[in-house]
Design a protein around this motif. Sequence first.
Motif, PDB file in Angstrom:
ATOM      1  N   LYS A  87     -21.287  -0.852   0.685  1.00 24.83           N
ATOM      2  CA  LYS A  87     -22.322  -0.408  -0.293  1.00 24.83           C
ATOM      3  C   LYS A  87     -21.973  -1.046  -1.603  1.00 24.83           C
ATOM      4  O   LYS A  87     -20.708  -1.453  -1.698  1.00 24.83           O
ATOM      5  N   PRO A  88     -22.800  -1.246  -2.332  1.00 24.89           N
ATOM      6  CA  PRO A  88     -22.498  -1.865  -3.708  1.00 24.89           C
ATOM      7  C   PRO A  88     -21.759  -1.019  -4.330  1.00 24.89           C
ATOM      8  O   PRO A  88     -20.665  -2.034  -5.242  1.00 24.89           O
ATOM      9  N   GLU A  89     -21.562   0.175  -4.141  1.00 24.15           N
ATOM     10  CA  GLU A  89     -20.453   1.028  -4.825  1.00 24.15           C
ATOM     11  C   GLU A  89     -18.866   0.675  -4.274  1.00 24.15           C
ATOM     12  O   GLU A  89     -17.999   1.211  -4.772  1.00 24.15           O
ATOM     13  N   ASP A  90     -18.883   0.087  -3.082  1.00 25.86           N
ATOM     14  CA  ASP A  90     -17.545  -0.332  -2.625  1.00 25.86           C
ATOM     15  C   ASP A  90     -16.956  -1.631  -3.489  1.00 25.86           C
ATOM     16  O   ASP A  90     -15.911  -2.124  -3.173  1.00 25.86           O
ATOM     17  N   THR A  91     -17.792  -2.270  -4.279  1.00 26.17           N
ATOM     18  CA  THR A  91     -17.463  -3.346  -4.899  1.00 26.17           C
ATOM     19  C   THR A  91     -16.229  -3.201  -6.110  1.00 26.17           C
ATOM     20  O   THR A  91     -16.147  -2.217  -6.725  1.00 26.17           O
ATOM     21  N   ALA A  92     -15.059  -3.917  -5.626  1.00 22.40           N
ATOM     22  CA  ALA A  92     -13.832  -3.527  -6.479  1.00 22.40           C
ATOM     23  C   ALA A  92     -12.748  -4.665  -5.943  1.00 22.40           C
ATOM     24  O   ALA A  92     -13.313  -5.405  -4.986  1.00 22.40           O
ATOM     25  N   VAL A  93     -11.645  -4.503  -6.563  1.00 24.70           N
ATOM     26  CA  VAL A  93     -10.566  -5.672  -6.151  1.00 24.70           C
ATOM     27  C   VAL A  93      -9.607  -4.540  -5.180  1.00 24.70           C
ATOM     28  O   VAL A  93      -9.485  -3.359  -5.576  1.00 24.70           O
ATOM     29  N   TYR A  94      -9.312  -4.728  -3.982  1.00 25.63           N
ATOM     30  CA  TYR A  94      -8.684  -3.929  -3.069  1.00 25.63           C
ATOM     31  C   TYR A  94      -7.229  -4.315  -3.092  1.00 25.63           C
ATOM     32  O   TYR A  94      -6.850  -5.599  -2.718  1.00 25.63           O
ATOM     33  N   TYR A  95      -6.583  -3.534  -3.206  1.00 28.95           N
ATOM     34  CA  TYR A  95      -4.902  -3.637  -3.227  1.00 28.95           C
ATOM     35  C   TYR A  95      -4.185  -2.773  -1.916  1.00 28.95           C
ATOM     36  O   TYR A  95      -4.576  -1.787  -1.659  1.00 28.95           O
ATOM     37  N   CYS A  96      -3.300  -3.591  -1.099  1.00 27.78           N
ATOM     38  CA  CYS A  96      -2.521  -2.937  -0.340  1.00 27.78           C
ATOM     39  C   CYS A  96      -1.339  -2.293  -1.040  1.00 27.78           C
ATOM     40  O   CYS A  96      -0.789  -3.007  -1.936  1.00 27.78           O
ATOM     41  N   ALA A  97      -0.388  -1.368  -0.573  1.00 24.19           N
ATOM     42  CA  ALA A  97       0.438  -0.874  -1.251  1.00 24.19           C
ATOM     43  C   ALA A  97       1.439  -0.118  -0.047  1.00 24.19           C
ATOM     44  O   ALA A  97       1.118   0.234   1.038  1.00 24.19           O
ATOM     45  N   ALA A  98       2.880  -0.441  -0.396  1.00 29.00           N
ATOM     46  CA  ALA A  98       3.914   0.187   0.740  1.00 29.00           C
ATOM     47  C   ALA A  98       4.665   1.356  -0.298  1.00 29.00           C
ATOM     48  O   ALA A  98       5.295   1.133  -1.132  1.00 29.00           O
ATOM     49  N   ASN A  99       4.755   2.385   0.860  1.00 31.31           N
ATOM     50  CA  ASN A  99       5.844   3.489   0.511  1.00 31.31           C
ATOM     51  C   ASN A  99       6.764   3.694   1.328  1.00 31.31           C
ATOM     52  O   ASN A  99       6.797   3.773   2.498  1.00 31.31           O
ATOM     53  N   SER A 100       8.169   3.530   0.667  1.00 33.92           N
ATOM     54  CA  SER A 100       9.337   3.683   1.592  1.00 33.92           C
ATOM     55  C   SER A 100       9.711   5.332   1.704  1.00 33.92           C
ATOM     56  O   SER A 100      10.323   5.623   0.884  1.00 33.92           O
ATOM     57  N   VAL A 101       9.223   5.692   2.793  1.00 41.66           N
ATOM     58  CA  VAL A 101       9.497   7.100   3.176  1.00 41.66           C
ATOM     59  C   VAL A 101      10.326   7.223   4.537  1.00 41.66           C
ATOM     60  O   VAL A 101      10.140   6.404   5.396  1.00 41.66           O
ATOM     61  N   SER A 102      10.862   8.450   4.521  1.00 40.12           N
ATOM     62  CA  SER A 102      11.514   8.381   5.961  1.00 40.12           C
ATOM     63  C   SER A 102      10.762   9.532   6.821  1.00 40.12           C
ATOM     64  O   SER A 102      11.000   9.140   8.055  1.00 40.12           O
ATOM     65  N   ASN A 103       9.792  10.140   6.393  1.00 34.19           N
ATOM     66  CA  ASN A 103       9.143  11.090   6.858  1.00 34.19           C
ATOM     67  C   ASN A 103       7.997  10.138   7.578  1.00 34.19           C
ATOM     68  O   ASN A 103       7.082   9.701   7.176  1.00 34.19           O
ATOM     69  N   ILE A 104       8.052  10.240   8.993  1.00 36.78           N
ATOM     70  CA  ILE A 104       7.051   9.348   9.775  1.00 36.78           C
ATOM     71  C   ILE A 104       5.527   9.957   9.731  1.00 36.78           C
ATOM     72  O   ILE A 104       4.639   9.239   9.851  1.00 36.78           O
ATOM     73  N   LEU A 105       5.497  11.231   9.148  1.00 36.08           N
ATOM     74  CA  LEU A 105       4.054  11.661   9.145  1.00 36.08           C
ATOM     75  C   LEU A 105       3.632  11.693   7.680  1.00 36.08           C
ATOM     76  O   LEU A 105       2.274  12.303   7.455  1.00 36.08           O
ATOM     77  N   TYR A 106       4.401  11.354   6.732  1.00 36.27           N
ATOM     78  CA  TYR A 106       4.003  11.403   5.424  1.00 36.27           C
ATOM     79  C   TYR A 106       2.619  10.333   5.063  1.00 36.27           C
ATOM     80  O   TYR A 106       2.833   9.071   5.490  1.00 36.27           O
ATOM     81  N   LYS A 107       1.962  10.878   4.203  1.00 35.74           N
ATOM     82  CA  LYS A 107       0.512   9.999   4.016  1.00 35.74           C
ATOM     83  C   LYS A 107       0.473  10.222   2.323  1.00 35.74           C
ATOM     84  O   LYS A 107      -0.542  10.955   2.092  1.00 35.74           O
ATOM     85  N   PRO A 108       1.041   9.275   1.724  1.00 40.93           N
ATOM     86  CA  PRO A 108       0.919   9.415   0.304  1.00 40.93           C
ATOM     87  C   PRO A 108      -0.458   8.894  -0.024  1.00 40.93           C
ATOM     88  O   PRO A 108      -1.101   7.913   0.329  1.00 40.93           O
ATOM     89  N   ARG A 109      -0.766   9.533  -1.126  1.00 41.29           N
ATOM     90  CA  ARG A 109      -2.256   9.237  -1.762  1.00 41.29           C
ATOM     91  C   ARG A 109      -2.266   8.585  -3.325  1.00 41.29           C
ATOM     92  O   ARG A 109      -3.228   8.264  -3.826  1.00 41.29           O
ATOM     93  N   GLY A 110      -1.138   9.091  -3.821  1.00 42.64           N
ATOM     94  CA  GLY A 110      -1.109   8.634  -5.366  1.00 42.64           C
ATOM     95  C   GLY A 110      -0.357   7.289  -5.792  1.00 42.64           C
ATOM     96  O   GLY A 110       0.395   6.842  -5.026  1.00 42.64           O
TER      97      GLY A 110
END
Length: 127
Positions: A87-110
């Motif tokens: 959609k037009p509202e999806d227009t943006a610069v998209y970034y990937c990011a890595a979070n070094s965590v030990s918990n294999i189920l952790y889903k960081p959003r911040g």
Amino acid sequence: QVQLVESGGGLVQAGDSLRLSCAGSGGTFSNYAMGWFRQAPGKEREFVAVITRFGYNTAYVDTVKGRFTISRDNAKSTVYLQMNSLKPEDTAVYYCAANSVSNILYKPRGVDEYDAWGQGTQVTVSS
């Protein structure tokens, strides 16, 4: 510290699809939960999707649920974002990011929860 490089952005029409890729290097890729964020002009960077270290779990912002799919291939040190029904509202610069965590189920959003970022790839959706 892992280094990240995104690719796959471009200019598409509403309803089209794109697949973004993010290649990691310099670290053990499976040690990281991986996220995709986006930033539109004049707006704050926002969470789009996250995948846990071994791909067991994913999470999405409500505005992309059912249209975007995050996946990863740890053997290739790559995370993907398949974007359908754009959609037009999806227009943006998209970034990937890595979070070094030990918990294999952790889903960081911040934004502040991530240790490393790519340079971003532009996605433009015309109406």
